[in-house]
Design a protein around this motif. Structure first.
Motif, PDB file in Angstrom:
ATOM      1  N   ASN A  15       0.870  -1.172   0.147  1.00  0.00           N
ATOM      2  CA  ASN A  15      -0.118   0.232   0.160  1.00  0.00           C
ATOM      3  C   ASN A  15       0.850   1.256  -0.070  1.00  0.00           C
ATOM      4  OD1 ASN A  15      -2.448  -1.289  -0.139  1.00  0.00           O
ATOM      5  ND2 ASN A  15      -2.914  -1.447   2.165  1.00  0.00           N
ATOM      6  N   ASP A  16       0.310   2.338   0.462  1.00  0.00           N
ATOM      7  CA  ASP A  16       1.279   3.433   0.605  1.00  0.00           C
ATOM      8  C   ASP A  16       1.792   3.790   1.880  1.00  0.00           C
ATOM      9  OD1 ASP A  16       0.458   4.508  -1.961  1.00  0.00           O
ATOM     10  OD2 ASP A  16      -1.269   5.246  -1.383  1.00  0.00           O
ATOM     11  N   SER A  17       1.506   2.795   3.061  1.00  0.00           N
ATOM     12  CA  SER A  17       1.904   3.292   4.233  1.00  0.00           C
ATOM     13  C   SER A  17       2.928   2.263   4.683  1.00  0.00           C
ATOM     14  CB  SER A  17       0.612   3.394   5.165  1.00  0.00           C
ATOM     15  OG  SER A  17       0.146   2.296   5.070  1.00  0.00           O
TER      16      SER A  17
END
Lengths: 76, 143
Positions: A15-17
């Motif tokens: 994901n982005d995190s």
């Protein structure tokens, strides 16, 4: 399974995190760094497996045939 | 104190017999106070929450299971258990007891490690060891 090749010092995202770093590659060990939000649970597999076995042990304690177990252990 | 247990009925536990887990047992982190119970001279022990309720686990002393069990304790473990001498430590192995007793397994890789002197304990998941989590106690034994 997705397979990615990385060199020491490189990283990738989930994901982005969540960022996973390969910090160091030894002959039989890899050092991995993880940057992730606090709510992401990270656990070595052995701990997860131990947790599972502990729960199985408790389950089994609820219904074990102790008399038989004691006899078997005494005659072991 | 007196506790009502599922397995042994009413048990009298001396305060000095209570062992404290600073981190709890994996999966049961909320429960920190346990006692090791042995009825008569049975080889089958219980690691029993002093509430008398669950959690409780069937545990064995290693010598009941295999000879020469000597896991290497990391220095962090010694620190948590407040000793600098691993020979102060005693081990107990958690068992899974299926209906077919001959299929019983014990977790050699994740022993309960106790400093009896200080009444401190923890479950240690050993790193870099050949010890199995599901060691078959009766492996290779004839019926």
């Amino acid at each position: 399974m997705l397979i990615i090749s990385r060199k020491s010092g490189e990283s990738f995202f989930i994901n982005d995190s969540i960022e996973i770093f390969v910090l160091d590659v030894g002959s039989d060990r890899v050092k991995i760094g993880i940057e992730a939000p606090k709510n992401i649970k990270i656990m070595r597999k052995e701990l997860k497996e131990t947790q599972k076995i502990n729960k199985e042990s408790l389950e089994s304690a609820n219904k074990a045939d102790y008399e038989n177990l004691e006899n078997v252990m005494r005659n072991k | 104190m007196r506790i009502q247990t599922k397995d042994y009925g009413v048990c009298e536990i001396d305060d000095k017999e209570v062992i404290h887990f600073k981190q709890g047992i994996l999966g049961f982190e909320d429960v920190r106070e346990y006692a090791i119970l042995r009825r008569n001279d049975s080889p089958v022990l219980r690691l029993q929450s002093i509430s008398g309720e669950n959690p409780r686990f069937v545990v064995f002393e290693p010598e009941q299971i295999l000879a020469g069990y000597k896991p290497k304790m990391p220095s962090e473990v010694l620190k948590i258990l407040e000793t600098d001498d691993a020979s102060d430590l005693q081990y107990f192995l958690i068992a899974v007891v299926p209906n077919v007793i001959k299929d019983m397994t014990v977790n050699l890789k994740s022993p309960i490690v106790v400093n009896l002197e200080k009444r401190l304990a923890m479950q240690v998941v050993l790193d870099g060891t050949e010890y199995s989590m599901r060691h078959r106690v009766f492996e290779g034994k004839a019926e």
